[in-house]
Design an enzyme around this catalytic site. Sequence first.
Site, PDB file in Angstrom:
ATOM      1  N   ARG A 102       0.845  -1.190   0.000  1.00 35.02           N
ATOM      2  CA  ARG A 102       0.000   0.000   0.000  1.00 35.02           C
ATOM      3  C   ARG A 102       0.885   1.246   0.000  1.00 35.02           C
ATOM      4  O   ARG A 102       2.047   1.195   0.401  1.00 35.02           O
ATOM      5  CB  ARG A 102      -0.909   0.019   1.231  1.00 35.02           C
ATOM      6  N   LYS A 120     -14.678  22.606  17.032  1.00 33.32           N
ATOM      7  CA  LYS A 120     -15.359  23.633  16.242  1.00 33.32           C
ATOM      8  C   LYS A 120     -15.335  23.314  14.746  1.00 33.32           C
ATOM      9  O   LYS A 120     -15.855  24.073  13.933  1.00 33.32           O
ATOM     10  CB  LYS A 120     -14.714  24.994  16.494  1.00 33.32           C
ATOM     11  N   HIS A 179      -3.695   2.981  -6.022  1.00 36.53           N
ATOM     12  CA  HIS A 179      -4.047   1.625  -5.586  1.00 36.53           C
ATOM     13  C   HIS A 179      -4.130   0.652  -6.762  1.00 36.53           C
ATOM     14  O   HIS A 179      -4.092  -0.571  -6.568  1.00 36.53           O
ATOM     15  CB  HIS A 179      -5.380   1.651  -4.841  1.00 36.53           C
ATOM     16  N   ARG A 191      -1.327  -1.807  -6.843  1.00 37.06           N
ATOM     17  CA  ARG A 191      -1.546  -2.967  -5.963  1.00 37.06           C
ATOM     18  C   ARG A 191      -2.462  -3.986  -6.633  1.00 37.06           C
ATOM     19  O   ARG A 191      -2.216  -5.191  -6.566  1.00 37.06           O
ATOM     20  CB  ARG A 191      -2.139  -2.469  -4.642  1.00 37.06           C
ATOM     21  N   HIS A 239      -4.274  -8.894   3.552  1.00 38.66           N
ATOM     22  CA  HIS A 239      -5.701  -8.757   3.829  1.00 38.66           C
ATOM     23  C   HIS A 239      -6.040  -9.419   5.161  1.00 38.66           C
ATOM     24  O   HIS A 239      -5.420 -10.412   5.541  1.00 38.66           O
ATOM     25  CB  HIS A 239      -6.527  -9.390   2.712  1.00 38.66           C
ATOM     26  N   TYR A 284     -10.863 -10.131  -6.222  1.00 41.83           N
ATOM     27  CA  TYR A 284     -10.271 -10.811  -7.390  1.00 41.83           C
ATOM     28  C   TYR A 284     -10.942 -12.170  -7.569  1.00 41.83           C
ATOM     29  O   TYR A 284     -10.974 -12.976  -6.651  1.00 41.83           O
ATOM     30  CB  TYR A 284      -8.773 -10.997  -7.193  1.00 41.83           C
TER      31      TYR A 284
END
Length: 391
Positions: free
Chosen positions: A210, A244, A335, A338, A361, A371
């Site tokens: 990543r 705030k 990404h 990856r 994962h 996938y």
Amino acid sequence: MAKKTNYVKNGKEYYRVTVTIGRDENGKLIRKEFYGKTKKEAEAKKEEYLNGIRNGLNVDFQDVTLGDLMHTWLFEVVRMSRKPATFVKYEGHYRNYIKNSELYGMKISIIKSIQIQRYYNKLYQQGKSSKTIKALNNFLKTFFNYAVDEGYLAKNPCTGKKIVIPGTPEEKIETEIETFSDEEIKKIKEALKGHRLKALFLLAFGTGLRQGELLGLKWTDIDFEKKELRVQRMIKQVTIIDEKGNRKYKTIEQIPKTKNSIRTVPIPSSLIPMLKEHRNRQREEKLKAGSVYLNDVEKGYVFTTELGNTIDASNLLKTYKKILNRAGVPYRKFHAIRHTYATKLFERGVPLKTVSELLGHSNISITANIYTHVIPKQKTNAVETLNDLFI
């Protein structure tokens, strides 16, 4: 014992029932009043309240609004106990979908599933996607769990089969993942020639790390002899939000997303010389910069600025876009690198479990959902099959 008297309010007569529920910290009696058009109605309201107390609800559960409790939960609980990115995501849901909604001022004790459902239906009719509404529901589910734990609700209105996320089945189908073709990878390699961050991008293609994991990589994480690296931290740009709503941005180091994200990943052997070359470049940059250089080139971060600072995500994205533009390759999210790594492994016969471990994962079903085409083979040998991409 509860006291019952007739009561006039705004010119109308009501029955009032008063019950003592304890004492405050100063010893003063705490009383609560209930009103009804009839004595029976007032008594029913009192009994409903007392039953809630007997079942473990907070004594002031009927007085607290969703908005007030959510603000307390966000800024006093979530911000102090969860990762900054989680707080930013939750604060976004609160600000965009709760703060100015009909749910905000509602007493939390009277909120039912049907009210949540109607709000979701309204959002969908206004053009919000099923994906957005599902994310909001997950957020509310987490919040209501807190409300139950703290005694403001008896049960979570967002759990079970009570809530239906509006939207057609077609809309809920995930869009196809983005990847780079072999030809596009060749063009990117060509565009990277001579670039000081060439090693970062090719290592991304060769390991599937990543973005934050790449930026958090240190030289001590790389074993050149074994041709592998250890993922155990990540660099992340986070948004700091005060009560705030004022925002400022900060780059921090943190542990990876999940337990499985801490992992060892083989490095394709063709990338080893390139990493050594990158280290020599970093040493030269340190000599040139002198005392202002901030990184330890022997034990520090593998990828830094020319002055040894950590690279923040926004600057890396700018560099990435420039490289794609120079290569003549259509933009895809970072990404996508990856996704390309995983897809190339699957194409070369690597099993689902192995790919899931390499990607870090949290469970194999995540990989399977992303996938779909999988065939068996072995871990380190599988990664070696990527060598042809870099020769």
